[in-house]
Design a protein around this motif. Structure first.
Motif, PDB file in Angstrom:
ATOM      1  N   ALA A 183      39.925  56.148  44.166  1.00 44.20           N
ATOM      2  CA  ALA A 183      38.612  56.464  44.732  1.00 44.20           C
ATOM      3  C   ALA A 183      38.655  57.770  45.512  1.00 44.20           C
ATOM      4  O   ALA A 183      37.693  58.548  45.500  1.00 44.20           O
ATOM      5  N   GLU A 184      39.759  58.013  46.185  1.00 41.90           N
ATOM      6  CA  GLU A 184      39.896  59.218  47.008  1.00 41.90           C
ATOM      7  C   GLU A 184      40.131  60.475  46.181  1.00 41.90           C
ATOM      8  O   GLU A 184      39.589  61.542  46.495  1.00 41.90           O
ATOM      9  N   ASP A 235      37.966  62.529  41.956  1.00 41.65           N
ATOM     10  CA  ASP A 235      37.105  63.700  41.898  1.00 41.65           C
ATOM     11  C   ASP A 235      37.879  65.000  42.091  1.00 41.65           C
ATOM     12  O   ASP A 235      37.307  66.092  41.987  1.00 41.65           O
ATOM     13  N   ALA A 292      39.396  66.150  50.448  1.00 44.13           N
ATOM     14  CA  ALA A 292      38.039  66.060  50.998  1.00 44.13           C
ATOM     15  C   ALA A 292      38.006  66.458  52.472  1.00 44.13           C
ATOM     16  O   ALA A 292      37.022  67.052  52.931  1.00 44.13           O
ATOM     17  N   THR A 299      36.413  71.986  43.710  1.00 38.37           N
ATOM     18  CA  THR A 299      35.115  71.390  43.370  1.00 38.37           C
ATOM     19  C   THR A 299      34.797  71.470  41.876  1.00 38.37           C
ATOM     20  O   THR A 299      33.692  71.122  41.466  1.00 38.37           O
ATOM     21  N   GLY A 306      33.601  68.164  40.245  1.00 32.13           N
ATOM     22  CA  GLY A 306      32.300  67.794  40.772  1.00 32.13           C
ATOM     23  C   GLY A 306      31.196  68.686  40.237  1.00 32.13           C
ATOM     24  O   GLY A 306      30.094  68.218  39.928  1.00 32.13           O
ATOM     25  N   LYS A 314      27.807  59.894  43.982  1.00 31.59           N
ATOM     26  CA  LYS A 314      28.930  59.939  44.924  1.00 31.59           C
ATOM     27  C   LYS A 314      29.355  61.354  45.297  1.00 31.59           C
ATOM     28  O   LYS A 314      30.209  61.525  46.168  1.00 31.59           O
ATOM     29  N   LEU A 315      28.788  62.345  44.641  1.00 30.86           N
ATOM     30  CA  LEU A 315      29.217  63.721  44.884  1.00 30.86           C
ATOM     31  C   LEU A 315      28.943  64.207  46.313  1.00 30.86           C
ATOM     32  O   LEU A 315      29.785  64.913  46.886  1.00 30.86           O
ATOM     33  N   ALA A 345      31.818  62.884  48.347  1.00 26.14           N
ATOM     34  CA  ALA A 345      33.129  63.362  47.897  1.00 26.14           C
ATOM     35  C   ALA A 345      33.369  64.808  48.271  1.00 26.14           C
ATOM     36  O   ALA A 345      34.504  65.197  48.584  1.00 26.14           O
ATOM     37  N   TYR A 346      32.306  65.613  48.262  1.00 23.58           N
ATOM     38  CA  TYR A 346      32.450  67.051  48.522  1.00 23.58           C
ATOM     39  C   TYR A 346      31.657  67.474  49.762  1.00 23.58           C
ATOM     40  O   TYR A 346      31.103  68.566  49.823  1.00 23.58           O
ATOM     41  N   LYS A 347      31.638  66.606  50.740  1.00 26.28           N
ATOM     42  CA  LYS A 347      30.864  66.833  51.962  1.00 26.28           C
ATOM     43  C   LYS A 347      31.182  68.183  52.590  1.00 26.28           C
ATOM     44  O   LYS A 347      32.332  68.591  52.705  1.00 26.28           O
TER      45      LYS A 347
END
Length: 368
Positions: A100-101, A104, A210, A238, A241, A265-266, A269-271
């Motif tokens: 999950a981590e 991406d 992340a 990125t 993504g 979820k993007l 994930a890429y906050k």
């Protein structure tokens, strides 16, 4: 960062109890002892002269469908496990958390079931342990069958080289390091100017990508050389993504639900990146679509169905759920499952969540 799997004490306890392992190709004795070679003492015991080109994918059971092309240029973890291997099952939630981590950011996890069990049982057990990665039957690595039991994990870097084999505890660390090395290599820079060099060092230490993204974004506003380095590194971090966002944008008109599933979820994930901002805008737009709204509304009900599934899969006889004995012994729970799925079919007939719920009910001969 979530630690992977289980402690050495748990492994020792489970090994002593006789839980565990088998060879993936011979498929004998599901109660065989845990592989003693899987205990990592720092000395190599398995051949590393295998690559991702040696991976032979088995029949797909659940999770994302993965083909040979999906492995190219990625960090690949092959996790040999089984439904009768207690250490394997203890490890799976940690493997799911790692996936999950880092999925991406270029990690691909393959869960190769290496014991003899019906596909529906394998699927149910994997789901009950939170598996969010591809589960296949007897995926193998040609030239790499020099281990006697499970759990056994292989880690391949982005060049295809095998960089680690053995205990799942160490595999997480090696996978993190490999992902960091891949992201740095894909930036296409021989060296990096400060302060980007510090971020690169942290990536190579296996720190979560992340958490480093905001620093990369901030470095783009500095002097010309570091800003260029930061831009190249951000593009690498990125890239996956960005590709998902572009596919979602293409699908938004014809298939808004599929577009939503690609992009939802993007933002998390890429906050902190421009990608996250663009993805959040598309998510907000898609949520206004009736089909997407129905999909979201159906999710809580699907979670209830998944809980029924977890309970039923843990009960004796669940591998032949249509048998009269299983049906009689679990009549109340099966009745609740059937009622919940019937409600979903009536309220959200076209939702993907409803389709998943129906598939679960069918496994227990409880579809309305």
């Amino acid at each position: 960062m979530r630690p992977l799997l289980f402690t050495a004490a748990l492994v020792a306890l489970l090994s002593a109890s006789g839980a565990g392992a088998r060879q993936p190709e011979k498929k004998t004795d599901p109660k065989a002892k845990v592989d003693p070679k899987a205990k990592d003492d720092g000395a190599p015991k398995f051949t590393l002269k295998v690559t991702t080109a040696n991976i032979r994918l088995g029949a797909h059971i659940s999770g994302p469908k993965v083909g040979p092309d999906d492995l190219k240029g990625k960090v690949v973890v092959v996790d040999f496990w089984g439904v009768n291997c207690a250490p394997c099952l203890a490890a799976m939630p940690g493997t799911a958390a790692l996936n999950a981590e880092l999925a991406d950011f270029g990690l691909v996890v393959l869960g190769s079931h290496a014991q003899t069990a019906p596909a529906e049982q394998v699927k149910a057990v994997a789901a009950s342990r939170g598996a969010n990665f591809s589960i296949t039957d007897n995926t193998r690595v040609d030239g790499g069958n020099d281990f006697q039991g499970i759990p056994h994990v292989m880690v391949f870097d982005h060049t295809g080289a095998c960089v680690y084999r053995g205990d799942p505890r160490t595999a997480e660390t090696r996978a993190r390091l490999a992902v960091g090395e891949m992201l740095v290599a894909n930036a296409g820079r021989e060296k990096f100017a400060a302060p980007v060099a510090g971020i690169v060092a942290d990536l190579k230490k296996g720190q979560p990508p992340a958490l480093l993204l905001p620093r990369v974004v901030a470095a783009q506003t500095g002097a010309k050389e570091p800003a260029a380095d930061a831009k190249a590194l951000l593009a690498s971090m990125t890239a996956l993504g960005q590709a998902k966002l572009e596919r979602a944008q293409e699908k938004a008109g014809a298939d808004p639900v599929e577009a939503f599933l690609l992009v939802e979820k993007l933002p998390a994930a890429y906050k902190g990146t421009p990608l996250a901002k663009d993805a959040a805008a598309l998510v907000a737009k898609l949520k206004k679509d009736k089909a997407v709204a129905a999909e979201l509304a159906a999710r809580p009900a699907l979670e209830v169905v998944r809980q029924f599934d977890a309970q039923l899969s843990a009960r004796p006889g669940s591998d032949v759920a249509s048998a009269a004995e299983f049906q009689k012994g679990n009549a109340d729970l099966l009745k609740q499952l059937k009622a919940k799925v019937a409600q979903m079919k009536k309220t959200w007939p076209d939702a993907k969540a409803t389709g998943e719920a129906v598939a679960i009910a069918e496994r227990y001969a409880a579809a309305p």
